[in-house]
Write a protein that holds these residues in place. Structure first.
Motif, PDB file in Angstrom:
ATOM      1  N   LEU A 146     -14.602 -42.262 -15.969  1.00  0.00           N
ATOM      2  CA  LEU A 146     -14.373 -40.991 -15.280  1.00  0.00           C
ATOM      3  C   LEU A 146     -14.686 -41.089 -13.790  1.00  0.00           C
ATOM      4  CD1 LEU A 146     -15.719 -38.302 -17.787  1.00  0.00           C
ATOM      5  CD2 LEU A 146     -13.491 -39.453 -17.694  1.00  0.00           C
ATOM      6  N   THR A 147     -13.863 -40.461 -12.992  1.00  0.00           N
ATOM      7  CA  THR A 147     -14.062 -40.423 -11.547  1.00  0.00           C
ATOM      8  C   THR A 147     -14.918 -39.215 -11.179  1.00  0.00           C
ATOM      9  OG1 THR A 147     -12.111 -39.043 -11.170  1.00  0.00           O
ATOM     10  CG2 THR A 147     -11.784 -41.437 -11.211  1.00  0.00           C
ATOM     11  N   ASP A 148     -15.436 -39.232  -9.939  1.00  0.00           N
ATOM     12  CA  ASP A 148     -16.214 -38.085  -9.456  1.00  0.00           C
ATOM     13  C   ASP A 148     -15.360 -36.819  -9.469  1.00  0.00           C
ATOM     14  OD1 ASP A 148     -18.507 -39.567  -9.031  1.00  0.00           O
ATOM     15  OD2 ASP A 148     -17.987 -40.061  -6.949  1.00  0.00           O
ATOM     16  N   GLU A 149     -14.092 -36.973  -9.123  1.00  0.00           N
ATOM     17  CA  GLU A 149     -13.199 -35.819  -9.083  1.00  0.00           C
ATOM     18  C   GLU A 149     -13.072 -35.188 -10.468  1.00  0.00           C
ATOM     19  OE1 GLU A 149      -8.549 -34.687  -7.962  1.00  0.00           O
ATOM     20  OE2 GLU A 149      -9.239 -36.764  -7.844  1.00  0.00           O
ATOM     21  N   THR A 150     -12.932 -36.024 -11.504  1.00  0.00           N
ATOM     22  CA  THR A 150     -12.804 -35.512 -12.872  1.00  0.00           C
ATOM     23  C   THR A 150     -14.104 -34.869 -13.333  1.00  0.00           C
ATOM     24  OG1 THR A 150     -11.130 -37.150 -13.454  1.00  0.00           O
ATOM     25  CG2 THR A 150     -12.363 -36.170 -15.266  1.00  0.00           C
ATOM     26  N   ILE A 151     -15.231 -35.496 -13.013  1.00  0.00           N
ATOM     27  CA  ILE A 151     -16.539 -34.941 -13.384  1.00  0.00           C
ATOM     28  C   ILE A 151     -16.721 -33.562 -12.774  1.00  0.00           C
ATOM     29  CG2 ILE A 151     -19.031 -35.214 -13.014  1.00  0.00           C
ATOM     30  CD1 ILE A 151     -18.526 -38.290 -13.309  1.00  0.00           C
ATOM     31  N   SER A 252      -0.466 -26.423 -16.790  1.00  0.00           N
ATOM     32  CA  SER A 252       0.265 -27.690 -16.713  1.00  0.00           C
ATOM     33  C   SER A 252       1.776 -27.471 -16.649  1.00  0.00           C
ATOM     34  CB  SER A 252      -0.074 -28.558 -17.925  1.00  0.00           C
ATOM     35  OG  SER A 252       0.714 -29.735 -17.938  1.00  0.00           O
ATOM     36  N   LYS A 253       2.459 -28.366 -15.946  1.00  0.00           N
ATOM     37  CA  LYS A 253       3.920 -28.329 -15.890  1.00  0.00           C
ATOM     38  C   LYS A 253       4.550 -29.262 -16.916  1.00  0.00           C
ATOM     39  CE  LYS A 253       4.041 -27.028 -11.006  1.00  0.00           C
ATOM     40  NZ  LYS A 253       4.497 -27.385  -9.642  1.00  0.00           N
ATOM     41  N   ARG A 254       3.686 -29.958 -17.678  1.00  0.00           N
ATOM     42  CA  ARG A 254       4.194 -30.842 -18.723  1.00  0.00           C
ATOM     43  C   ARG A 254       4.678 -30.028 -19.910  1.00  0.00           C
ATOM     44  NH1 ARG A 254       2.987 -36.283 -18.109  1.00  0.00           N
ATOM     45  NH2 ARG A 254       3.480 -36.553 -20.321  1.00  0.00           N
ATOM     46  N   HIS A 255       5.501 -30.657 -20.752  1.00  0.00           N
ATOM     47  CA  HIS A 255       6.099 -29.978 -21.899  1.00  0.00           C
ATOM     48  C   HIS A 255       5.068 -29.806 -23.014  1.00  0.00           C
ATOM     49  CE1 HIS A 255       9.132 -28.766 -24.784  1.00  0.00           C
ATOM     50  NE2 HIS A 255       8.722 -29.717 -25.619  1.00  0.00           N
ATOM     51  N   GLY A 256       4.852 -28.580 -23.450  1.00  0.00           N
ATOM     52  CA  GLY A 256       4.019 -28.317 -24.611  1.00  0.00           C
ATOM     53  C   GLY A 256       2.532 -28.516 -24.383  1.00  0.00           C
ATOM     54  N   ILE A 257       1.792 -28.459 -25.489  1.00  0.00           N
ATOM     55  CA  ILE A 257       0.340 -28.649 -25.501  1.00  0.00           C
ATOM     56  C   ILE A 257       0.020 -29.794 -26.455  1.00  0.00           C
ATOM     57  CG2 ILE A 257      -1.851 -27.641 -26.257  1.00  0.00           C
ATOM     58  CD1 ILE A 257      -1.067 -26.405 -23.698  1.00  0.00           C
ATOM     59  N   ILE A 258      -0.896 -30.683 -26.048  1.00  0.00           N
ATOM     60  CA  ILE A 258      -1.323 -31.793 -26.903  1.00  0.00           C
ATOM     61  C   ILE A 258      -2.701 -31.466 -27.484  1.00  0.00           C
ATOM     62  CG2 ILE A 258      -1.867 -34.246 -27.040  1.00  0.00           C
ATOM     63  CD1 ILE A 258      -0.088 -34.707 -24.617  1.00  0.00           C
ATOM     64  N   PHE A 259      -2.786 -31.425 -28.808  1.00  0.00           N
ATOM     65  CA  PHE A 259      -4.067 -31.215 -29.474  1.00  0.00           C
ATOM     66  C   PHE A 259      -4.719 -32.562 -29.771  1.00  0.00           C
ATOM     67  CE2 PHE A 259      -2.272 -27.084 -30.458  1.00  0.00           C
ATOM     68  CZ  PHE A 259      -3.377 -26.249 -30.480  1.00  0.00           C
ATOM     69  N   CYS A 260      -5.986 -32.698 -29.406  1.00  0.00           N
ATOM     70  CA  CYS A 260      -6.752 -33.871 -29.803  1.00  0.00           C
ATOM     71  C   CYS A 260      -8.105 -33.406 -30.335  1.00  0.00           C
ATOM     72  CB  CYS A 260      -6.881 -34.875 -28.661  1.00  0.00           C
ATOM     73  SG  CYS A 260      -7.318 -34.175 -27.081  1.00  0.00           S
ATOM     74  N   MET A 269      -7.457 -37.751 -20.941  1.00  0.00           N
ATOM     75  CA  MET A 269      -6.024 -37.492 -20.855  1.00  0.00           C
ATOM     76  C   MET A 269      -5.679 -36.718 -19.582  1.00  0.00           C
ATOM     77  SD  MET A 269      -5.248 -36.727 -24.878  1.00  0.00           S
ATOM     78  CE  MET A 269      -3.512 -36.347 -24.660  1.00  0.00           C
ATOM     79  N   HIS A 270      -6.499 -35.753 -19.231  1.00  0.00           N
ATOM     80  CA  HIS A 270      -6.255 -35.010 -17.991  1.00  0.00           C
ATOM     81  C   HIS A 270      -6.334 -35.949 -16.782  1.00  0.00           C
ATOM     82  CE1 HIS A 270      -6.237 -30.540 -18.845  1.00  0.00           C
ATOM     83  NE2 HIS A 270      -6.425 -31.064 -20.054  1.00  0.00           N
ATOM     84  N   GLN A 271      -7.326 -36.828 -16.787  1.00  0.00           N
ATOM     85  CA  GLN A 271      -7.481 -37.758 -15.669  1.00  0.00           C
ATOM     86  C   GLN A 271      -6.278 -38.691 -15.578  1.00  0.00           C
ATOM     87  OE1 GLN A 271     -11.365 -39.582 -14.405  1.00  0.00           O
ATOM     88  NE2 GLN A 271     -10.461 -41.437 -15.239  1.00  0.00           N
ATOM     89  N   ALA A 272      -5.687 -39.017 -16.719  1.00  0.00           N
ATOM     90  CA  ALA A 272      -4.530 -39.927 -16.751  1.00  0.00           C
ATOM     91  C   ALA A 272      -3.222 -39.202 -16.446  1.00  0.00           C
ATOM     92  CB  ALA A 272      -4.453 -40.606 -18.109  1.00  0.00           C
ATOM     93  N   GLY A 273      -3.300 -37.883 -16.215  1.00  0.00           N
ATOM     94  CA  GLY A 273      -2.103 -37.127 -15.872  1.00  0.00           C
ATOM     95  C   GLY A 273      -1.544 -36.276 -16.995  1.00  0.00           C
ATOM     96  N   PHE A 274      -2.146 -36.374 -18.187  1.00  0.00           N
ATOM     97  CA  PHE A 274      -1.698 -35.568 -19.322  1.00  0.00           C
ATOM     98  C   PHE A 274      -2.554 -34.299 -19.359  1.00  0.00           C
ATOM     99  CE2 PHE A 274      -1.012 -40.068 -20.227  1.00  0.00           C
ATOM    100  CZ  PHE A 274       0.365 -40.085 -20.428  1.00  0.00           C
ATOM    101  N   ASP A 275      -2.295 -33.431 -18.383  1.00  0.00           N
ATOM    102  CA  ASP A 275      -3.162 -32.269 -18.176  1.00  0.00           C
ATOM    103  C   ASP A 275      -2.802 -31.091 -19.073  1.00  0.00           C
ATOM    104  OD1 ASP A 275      -0.766 -31.653 -16.990  1.00  0.00           O
ATOM    105  OD2 ASP A 275      -1.617 -31.005 -15.076  1.00  0.00           O
ATOM    106  N   ASN A 276      -2.063 -31.370 -20.158  1.00  0.00           N
ATOM    107  CA  ASN A 276      -1.739 -30.342 -21.142  1.00  0.00           C
ATOM    108  C   ASN A 276      -2.505 -30.558 -22.439  1.00  0.00           C
ATOM    109  OD1 ASN A 276      -0.254 -32.691 -21.567  1.00  0.00           O
ATOM    110  ND2 ASN A 276       1.467 -31.634 -22.541  1.00  0.00           N
ATOM    111  N   PRO A 339      -6.980 -41.080 -28.447  1.00  0.00           N
ATOM    112  CA  PRO A 339      -6.203 -41.164 -27.211  1.00  0.00           C
ATOM    113  C   PRO A 339      -6.956 -41.838 -26.065  1.00  0.00           C
ATOM    114  CG  PRO A 339      -5.986 -38.985 -28.173  1.00  0.00           C
ATOM    115  CD  PRO A 339      -7.061 -39.690 -28.937  1.00  0.00           C
ATOM    116  N   ASP A 340      -8.259 -41.574 -25.983  1.00  0.00           N
ATOM    117  CA  ASP A 340      -9.060 -42.159 -24.909  1.00  0.00           C
ATOM    118  C   ASP A 340      -9.030 -43.684 -24.983  1.00  0.00           C
ATOM    119  OD1 ASP A 340     -10.885 -42.381 -22.782  1.00  0.00           O
ATOM    120  OD2 ASP A 340     -12.588 -42.407 -24.152  1.00  0.00           O
ATOM    121  N   GLU A 341      -9.222 -44.219 -26.196  1.00  0.00           N
ATOM    122  CA  GLU A 341      -9.221 -45.685 -26.376  1.00  0.00           C
ATOM    123  C   GLU A 341      -7.847 -46.264 -26.055  1.00  0.00           C
ATOM    124  OE1 GLU A 341      -9.714 -48.839 -30.062  1.00  0.00           O
ATOM    125  OE2 GLU A 341     -10.913 -46.999 -30.101  1.00  0.00           O
TER     126      GLU A 341
END
Length: 590
Positions: A146-151, A252-260, A269-276, A339-341
């Motif tokens: 995790l980056t400082d920005e994400t924290i 988020s502007k991505r399609h749908g919502i991802i449940f984990c 996932m948010h840090q990787a760009g999957f902010d949904n 997903p994290d792994e």
């Protein structure tokens, strides 16, 4: 504010629900009711119904429902007193001058103070994470990539190693023990006094869709147990109706919502760009959580852990999604656990590809079924094909059913015509059946006792629906059944109100009853019962059989419960047994 029941009912009765809701949405008359696309969730086919006769609304898509008060509370975010005042002004009803009752003021103060304490605690935990006290916790988060920005974005924190650190901090801020008891942040015990619920843990603030801190999740540092804990339910936090990360995912502007499944999955996932991405809060996915998401999207992806528990969670989630008519696809994470792994090992492009290749819920369920059988054994392969046909026959749309049948036949090398014939055969045999438990693992199927209980509750619900739709049944059933025979608490409460209304007025007013319920869950449950109509042709003889069967089910369950609680009273038990014999002989003629 407190208003008398008679005044509340007067204001409600002077505001026609069709006029009120019609000023917000475009209602179209349909038979005896009005319909529209639901204003509380996105949909293409209208499932939102308003009844002028019953003065109630209900959405059969997302479940919301109630009377005019409920609608304004949902649509305008009014409190109940504010809804009363707005409708009173509209109808020209003068309300008495009065202030908030002591109890109402007390409850409002408790909620405000808990929110303030949560906000303070979140800021304090974040401060500790960045101080010397949080060195190990910060190291853990950095090692997780995790980056400082994400924290900072997620407001992550650390609860100190001292078990009364937050307690002392909040006490210094002026909060008293009786206030801290309700917060979910502190526990009290006669020997130790006040101690923190969270200590020596990485802290994940749980933020609602209005960006308020309503609770926390905490991961222990080291090998302590339990590994994760959440805030207990409080006046501002109900884990079954909230989702971690939804405050961000809804933008988020991505399609749908991802449940984990976990906090770190969402954050990674948010840090990787999957902010949904969102996650449930330490529980299996609930109807309340799906209902919440449906307001933002109809398209869902499941990225649950690839182990057995994750597979079972996905199957349960798909059942709920199907009830809400939501499009659900399942992302394969194998050979990785979560997903994290996967993202840490293969990167974002790989996860993006997994999303593109996600299986539809139906094909995922078929794959799980296939894995339960040895495809090289003729007998087991035959059984799999039968189970697959049973699954496919549940698809109501003919074109969709054909397409899935063709796909399954191709995927598992089954003769298309044979599979189609089996699907048709099972479809006829199970006409009207909507139970999808066949797709669960055998060990997950309901026990006979659970199924019996489900039938009793269904009988109570259906009998109430008949009484609401045909008030003449009260006279027919007089002396045969009473409100006390309804066992489920909400159904018993509704039945009591209905029988009381009929005895006084000779008719029932469903919309007046719902004002007696406070929670949204109760509004949805009650409105769903009261708005149900029987859109079918049925003869008097058939109707008599239906009503007789329902009354018997409800009455016999009530008698059995009384027998079990007779506690050796032989006289009472003897009378109940005789009543059971008479009930079994009951025949209602309409």
């Amino acid at each position: 504010m407190y208003y008398a029941d008679d005044l509340i009912e007067e204001v409600r009765s002077r505001n026609d629900i069709v006029d009120i809701i019609g000023s917000y949405v475009n209602l179209k008359k349909k038979g005896n009711s009005y319909s529209a696309c639901c204003p509380f969730h996105h949909e293409k086919t209208p499932s939102f119904h308003v009844s002028r006769e019953k003065q109630m609304y209900h959405c059969f898509g997302c479940g919301v429902g109630g009377n005019v008060y409920t609608f304004l509370m949902e649509h305008e975010n009014y409190s109940f007193p504010e809804a009363v005042e707005a409708l009173a002004e509209r109808a020209g009803v003068k309300l008495p001058e009065q202030s908030m009752t002591p109890e109402a003021k007390k409850q409002a103060d408790v909620r405000t103070k808990i929110k303030d304490m949560n906000k303070l605690a979140a800021a304090y935990f974040h401060y500790l994470l960045k101080s010397e006290h949080g060195t190990n916790a910060m190291k853990y988060l950095k090692n997780r990539g995790l980056t400082d920005e994400t924290i900072n974005k997620f407001g992550l924190g650390f609860s100190d190693v001292y078990s009364d650190d937050l307690y002392k901090y909040l006490r210094k801020k002026g909060y008293k023990d009786e206030e801290l008891k309700d917060s979910g942040l502190v526990k009290f015990d006669e020997k130790q006094g006040g101690t923190d619920r969270f200590w020596n843990r990485v802290m994940y603030p749980i933020i609602d869709t209005n960006n308020r801190v309503i609770g926390f999740g905490g991961r222990v540092m080291g090998d302590g147990k339990p590994k994760y804990i959440n805030t207990q339910d409080t006046p501002v936090f109900d884990k079954s109706r909230n989702l971690y990360g939804l405050n961000l995912a809804k933008k988020s502007k991505r399609h749908g919502i991802i449940f984990c499944e976990g906090y770190m999955d969402v954050i990674s996932m948010h840090q990787a760009g999957f902010d949904n991405a969102v996650a449930s809060l330490g529980t299996a996915l609930t109807v309340g959580q799906v209902n919440l998401v449906k307001r933002f999207t109809d398209h869902v992806y499941l990225a649950y852990d690839s182990d057995e528990a994750g597979t079972k969670a996905a199957l349960r989630a798909l059942e709920i999604m199907r009830e809400f008519e939501m499009s659900a696809r399942v992302i394969s994470l194998k050979p990785y656990k979560d997903p994290d792994e996967l993202i840490q090992t293969e990167g974002t492009d790989s996860f993006e590809k997994r999303i593109d290749e996600a299986l539809s819920g139906t094909m995922f369920e078929i794959r799980i079924l296939a894995n339960n059988y040895d495809q090289e054994d003729p007998q087991e392969r035959t059984q799999f094909q039968k189970e697959a046909a049973k699954h496919l026959c549940m698809i109501t749309d003919p074109l969709e059913r054909k397409n899935y049948t063709d796909s399954v036949a191709k995927e598992y090398d089954i003769d298309p015509e044979n599979l189609k014939e089996a699907v048709t055969r099972y479809g006829i045999a199970n006409a009207g059946r909507t139970d999808t438990s066949v797709f669960r693992e055998r060990s997950e199927r309901r026990s006979p006792e659970d199924e019996k209980e489900k039938k009793f509750l269904k009988a109570e619900r259906l009998l109430i629906t008949w009484l609401i739709n045909e008030n003449s049944l009260f006279e027919v059933l007089k002396g045969k059944i009473t409100a006390d025979d309804f066992f489920e608490p909400v159904y018993h409460s509704i039945a009591t109100e209905l029988f009381d209304q009929y005895s006084k007025d000779g008719k029932v007013t469903p919309a007046a009853i719902i004002s007696h319920y406070q929670s949204r869950e109760e509004h949805e449950k009650v409105s769903g019962i009261m708005q149900q109509n029987f859109e079918m042709e049925i003869s008097q003889g058939e109707k008599s059989k239906v009503i007789t069967d329902l009354v018997k089910r409800v009455k016999l369950r009530s008698i059995q419960h009384q027998i079990e609680n007779a506690k050796g009273d032989l006289t009472k038990t003897g009378k109940l047994i005789q009543e059971r014999i008479e009930t079994n002989r009951l025949q209602i003629n309409l």
